[in-house]
Design a protein around this motif. Sequence first.
Motif, PDB file in Angstrom:
ATOM      1  N   GLY A 129     -23.858 -39.203 -11.431  1.00  0.00           N
ATOM      2  CA  GLY A 129     -24.544 -39.305 -10.156  1.00  0.00           C
ATOM      3  C   GLY A 129     -25.201 -38.019  -9.719  1.00  0.00           C
ATOM      4  N   GLY A 130     -25.200 -37.016 -10.587  1.00  0.00           N
ATOM      5  CA  GLY A 130     -25.805 -35.744 -10.233  1.00  0.00           C
ATOM      6  C   GLY A 130     -25.010 -34.945  -9.220  1.00  0.00           C
ATOM      7  N   LYS A 131     -23.703 -35.250  -9.078  1.00  0.00           N
ATOM      8  CA  LYS A 131     -22.868 -34.578  -8.085  1.00  0.00           C
ATOM      9  C   LYS A 131     -21.551 -34.127  -8.702  1.00  0.00           C
ATOM     10  CE  LYS A 131     -24.494 -37.526  -4.260  1.00  0.00           C
ATOM     11  NZ  LYS A 131     -24.052 -38.450  -3.183  1.00  0.00           N
ATOM     12  N   PHE A 132     -21.009 -33.038  -8.182  1.00  0.00           N
ATOM     13  CA  PHE A 132     -19.646 -32.636  -8.497  1.00  0.00           C
ATOM     14  C   PHE A 132     -18.678 -33.458  -7.631  1.00  0.00           C
ATOM     15  CE2 PHE A 132     -21.689 -28.416  -9.502  1.00  0.00           C
ATOM     16  CZ  PHE A 132     -21.407 -28.441 -10.857  1.00  0.00           C
ATOM     17  N   THR A 133     -17.551 -33.840  -8.208  1.00  0.00           N
ATOM     18  CA  THR A 133     -16.482 -34.456  -7.432  1.00  0.00           C
ATOM     19  C   THR A 133     -15.538 -33.366  -6.951  1.00  0.00           C
ATOM     20  OG1 THR A 133     -16.579 -36.542  -8.645  1.00  0.00           O
ATOM     21  CG2 THR A 133     -14.540 -36.063  -7.466  1.00  0.00           C
ATOM     22  N   VAL A 134     -15.371 -33.270  -5.658  1.00  0.00           N
ATOM     23  CA  VAL A 134     -14.499 -32.265  -5.040  1.00  0.00           C
ATOM     24  C   VAL A 134     -13.193 -32.953  -4.637  1.00  0.00           C
ATOM     25  CG1 VAL A 134     -14.239 -30.598  -3.179  1.00  0.00           C
ATOM     26  CG2 VAL A 134     -16.501 -30.995  -4.202  1.00  0.00           C
ATOM     27  N   THR A 135     -12.064 -32.442  -5.135  1.00  0.00           N
ATOM     28  CA  THR A 135     -10.748 -33.016  -4.827  1.00  0.00           C
ATOM     29  C   THR A 135      -9.939 -32.026  -4.000  1.00  0.00           C
ATOM     30  OG1 THR A 135     -10.720 -34.308  -6.869  1.00  0.00           O
ATOM     31  CG2 THR A 135      -8.608 -33.957  -5.782  1.00  0.00           C
ATOM     32  N   ALA A 136      -9.501 -32.470  -2.837  1.00  0.00           N
ATOM     33  CA  ALA A 136      -8.660 -31.650  -1.960  1.00  0.00           C
ATOM     34  C   ALA A 136      -7.209 -32.082  -2.111  1.00  0.00           C
ATOM     35  CB  ALA A 136      -9.099 -31.802  -0.510  1.00  0.00           C
ATOM     36  N   THR A 137      -6.333 -31.141  -2.452  1.00  0.00           N
ATOM     37  CA  THR A 137      -4.906 -31.417  -2.608  1.00  0.00           C
ATOM     38  C   THR A 137      -4.144 -30.739  -1.473  1.00  0.00           C
ATOM     39  OG1 THR A 137      -5.124 -31.541  -5.021  1.00  0.00           O
ATOM     40  CG2 THR A 137      -2.905 -31.215  -4.128  1.00  0.00           C
ATOM     41  N   SER A 138      -3.605 -31.545  -0.572  1.00  0.00           N
ATOM     42  CA  SER A 138      -2.872 -31.022   0.589  1.00  0.00           C
ATOM     43  C   SER A 138      -1.382 -30.972   0.292  1.00  0.00           C
ATOM     44  CB  SER A 138      -3.108 -31.915   1.819  1.00  0.00           C
ATOM     45  OG  SER A 138      -4.474 -31.970   2.164  1.00  0.00           O
ATOM     46  N   THR A 139      -0.748 -29.862   0.643  1.00  0.00           N
ATOM     47  CA  THR A 139       0.693 -29.699   0.499  1.00  0.00           C
ATOM     48  C   THR A 139       1.340 -29.785   1.868  1.00  0.00           C
ATOM     49  OG1 THR A 139       0.434 -28.292  -1.460  1.00  0.00           O
ATOM     50  CG2 THR A 139       2.542 -28.177  -0.296  1.00  0.00           C
ATOM     51  N   TRP A 140       2.161 -30.838   2.050  1.00  0.00           N
ATOM     52  CA  TRP A 140       2.875 -31.033   3.308  1.00  0.00           C
ATOM     53  C   TRP A 140       4.278 -30.455   3.184  1.00  0.00           C
ATOM     54  CZ3 TRP A 140       1.199 -33.410   7.860  1.00  0.00           C
ATOM     55  CH2 TRP A 140      -0.021 -34.074   7.804  1.00  0.00           C
ATOM     56  N   GLU A 141       4.612 -29.528   4.066  1.00  0.00           N
ATOM     57  CA  GLU A 141       5.977 -28.992   4.168  1.00  0.00           C
ATOM     58  C   GLU A 141       6.727 -29.794   5.220  1.00  0.00           C
ATOM     59  OE1 GLU A 141       7.501 -24.553   4.568  1.00  0.00           O
ATOM     60  OE2 GLU A 141       6.962 -25.381   6.533  1.00  0.00           O
ATOM     61  N   ILE A 142       7.967 -30.201   4.890  1.00  0.00           N
ATOM     62  CA  ILE A 142       8.744 -31.034   5.813  1.00  0.00           C
ATOM     63  C   ILE A 142      10.069 -30.346   6.130  1.00  0.00           C
ATOM     64  CG2 ILE A 142       9.790 -33.293   6.198  1.00  0.00           C
ATOM     65  CD1 ILE A 142       7.798 -34.379   4.123  1.00  0.00           C
ATOM     66  N   THR A 143      10.267 -30.029   7.389  1.00  0.00           N
ATOM     67  CA  THR A 143      11.524 -29.449   7.856  1.00  0.00           C
ATOM     68  C   THR A 143      12.237 -30.471   8.730  1.00  0.00           C
ATOM     69  OG1 THR A 143      10.458 -28.469   9.801  1.00  0.00           O
ATOM     70  CG2 THR A 143      10.579 -27.123   7.802  1.00  0.00           C
ATOM     71  N   TRP A 144      13.558 -30.319   8.871  1.00  0.00           N
ATOM     72  CA  TRP A 144      14.303 -31.242   9.725  1.00  0.00           C
ATOM     73  C   TRP A 144      15.351 -30.505  10.543  1.00  0.00           C
ATOM     74  CZ3 TRP A 144      19.492 -31.232   8.677  1.00  0.00           C
ATOM     75  CH2 TRP A 144      19.904 -30.955   7.366  1.00  0.00           C
ATOM     76  N   GLN A 145      15.654 -31.092  11.690  1.00  0.00           N
ATOM     77  CA  GLN A 145      16.650 -30.551  12.615  1.00  0.00           C
ATOM     78  C   GLN A 145      17.552 -31.684  13.060  1.00  0.00           C
ATOM     79  OE1 GLN A 145      16.964 -27.167  13.894  1.00  0.00           O
ATOM     80  NE2 GLN A 145      18.932 -28.031  14.509  1.00  0.00           N
ATOM     81  N   ALA A 146      18.872 -31.508  12.895  1.00  0.00           N
ATOM     82  CA  ALA A 146      19.848 -32.526  13.274  1.00  0.00           C
ATOM     83  C   ALA A 146      20.428 -32.221  14.640  1.00  0.00           C
ATOM     84  CB  ALA A 146      20.961 -32.609  12.233  1.00  0.00           C
TER      85      ALA A 146
ATOM     86  N   ARG B 266      -0.690 -34.879  -1.051  1.00  0.00           N
ATOM     87  CA  ARG B 266      -1.688 -35.908  -0.799  1.00  0.00           C
ATOM     88  C   ARG B 266      -3.053 -35.380  -1.250  1.00  0.00           C
ATOM     89  NH1 ARG B 266       2.559 -37.848  -0.127  1.00  0.00           N
ATOM     90  NH2 ARG B 266       3.307 -39.151   1.603  1.00  0.00           N
ATOM     91  N   THR B 267      -3.905 -36.282  -1.724  1.00  0.00           N
ATOM     92  CA  THR B 267      -5.231 -35.876  -2.184  1.00  0.00           C
ATOM     93  C   THR B 267      -6.313 -36.705  -1.514  1.00  0.00           C
ATOM     94  OG1 THR B 267      -5.185 -37.399  -4.073  1.00  0.00           O
ATOM     95  CG2 THR B 267      -4.352 -35.158  -4.444  1.00  0.00           C
ATOM     96  N   SER B 268      -7.506 -36.145  -1.479  1.00  0.00           N
ATOM     97  CA  SER B 268      -8.686 -36.840  -0.988  1.00  0.00           C
ATOM     98  C   SER B 268      -9.893 -36.253  -1.703  1.00  0.00           C
ATOM     99  CB  SER B 268      -8.816 -36.704   0.533  1.00  0.00           C
ATOM    100  OG  SER B 268      -8.823 -35.340   0.906  1.00  0.00           O
ATOM    101  N   ASN B 269     -11.042 -36.929  -1.588  1.00  0.00           N
ATOM    102  CA  ASN B 269     -12.212 -36.527  -2.373  1.00  0.00           C
ATOM    103  C   ASN B 269     -13.490 -36.549  -1.557  1.00  0.00           C
ATOM    104  OD1 ASN B 269     -11.052 -36.523  -5.307  1.00  0.00           O
ATOM    105  ND2 ASN B 269     -10.396 -38.491  -4.466  1.00  0.00           N
ATOM    106  N   THR B 270     -14.433 -35.732  -2.000  1.00  0.00           N
ATOM    107  CA  THR B 270     -15.804 -35.792  -1.530  1.00  0.00           C
ATOM    108  C   THR B 270     -16.684 -35.377  -2.706  1.00  0.00           C
ATOM    109  OG1 THR B 270     -17.325 -35.134   0.230  1.00  0.00           O
ATOM    110  CG2 THR B 270     -15.880 -33.423  -0.646  1.00  0.00           C
ATOM    111  N   THR B 271     -17.957 -35.226  -2.464  1.00  0.00           N
ATOM    112  CA  THR B 271     -18.877 -34.819  -3.543  1.00  0.00           C
ATOM    113  C   THR B 271     -19.752 -33.673  -3.070  1.00  0.00           C
ATOM    114  OG1 THR B 271     -20.526 -36.462  -2.875  1.00  0.00           O
ATOM    115  CG2 THR B 271     -18.923 -37.119  -4.575  1.00  0.00           C
ATOM    116  N   ALA B 272     -20.369 -32.982  -4.033  1.00  0.00           N
ATOM    117  CA  ALA B 272     -21.297 -31.888  -3.731  1.00  0.00           C
ATOM    118  C   ALA B 272     -22.447 -31.935  -4.735  1.00  0.00           C
ATOM    119  CB  ALA B 272     -20.585 -30.546  -3.814  1.00  0.00           C
TER     120      ALA B 272
END
Length: 316
Positions: free
Chosen positions: A271-288, A301-307
């Motif tokens: 398609g004449g475009k680069f595929t851009v992949t975003a990889t998000s790192t979620w940190e999870i803390t807890w309190q009892a 989690r990942t998501s994509n766009t193009t350039a």
Amino acid sequence: MAYHEDHGRSNKGLLIRGARVTGALAVLLALAPAGLAYADGGAHGCSDVDVCVDVGTPGNPGHSGSGGTGGGGGKGGKGDGMCKLVDDTEIPCLPGYNPKDRCFYELMDPQPPHGPGYTDMNGADTTGPGAFYQKDCIVNDVGGTVWLTTPPATVLPDPAELARQARDKMTLLGARIGSTPGPNKPGLVGMPVWLWNNKSQTTWGPNTATAAVPGLSVTATARVTKITYSMGDGGSVTCNTAGTPYKKSYGGKPSPDCGYRYTKVSTNQSGGKFTVTATSTWEITWQASTGENGTLPDEIRTSNTTARVGELQVVN
């Protein structure tokens, strides 16, 4: 009017639900002729009765977690949520066990009808403060719905398990990617590319949820700590912020916190475009509610766009 659903021990009983509980029940049944035990003296530190709760005082068991950033305690020894039978076999302590009557209790959700005219399986009046619990006992066939004005003193689950339940209530998504030039606009080799995450509770955080049983509640909080953008040309950039949305007033300046520059064109890509992949790192803390705290493994989690990237053409 009585509420009489499921007075007997059915396939939905507290002792025979899920893989872990089923496995523990199999051990209990296999050893039943010899007697089980709970911690109040006798052989192996237990009397010759039912389940030996070797994790602290009833209703307030100990945990081996240090209260720092660990996962809330391991499995396999005293003080870490294990129950010892009279032959020294250890099984996980099942949540909701009351050593006093050797029964399991679970707060019913949703609550059955109660109030004037409604009674439980024992004919107890359900008017006033209280709640319905599902009851299931090891030593006899007593089981069903009971009305209790105060929660039973039960063995509490590992708070890390409640933290996982709280985490599972959350919606954690990949970045909602913003970029300049946008996916449908051409960019140029060497020109600044701005990247950012359109922040929300589900794409950046903080995102919180709570899971609770009688006597214990745990609140988990999830936040994105970094986003790595794989730019499609073999390069990448890791951003520790959500990035700065681009404005026309910025002109040709590079992004102050999350940017990139392409060194090759995208004309040979699909398609004449680069595929851009975003990889998000979620940190999870807890309190009892007991004061304990910790972390769960990161969620990815990942998501994509193009350039689309071209070269500046110079005409003589």
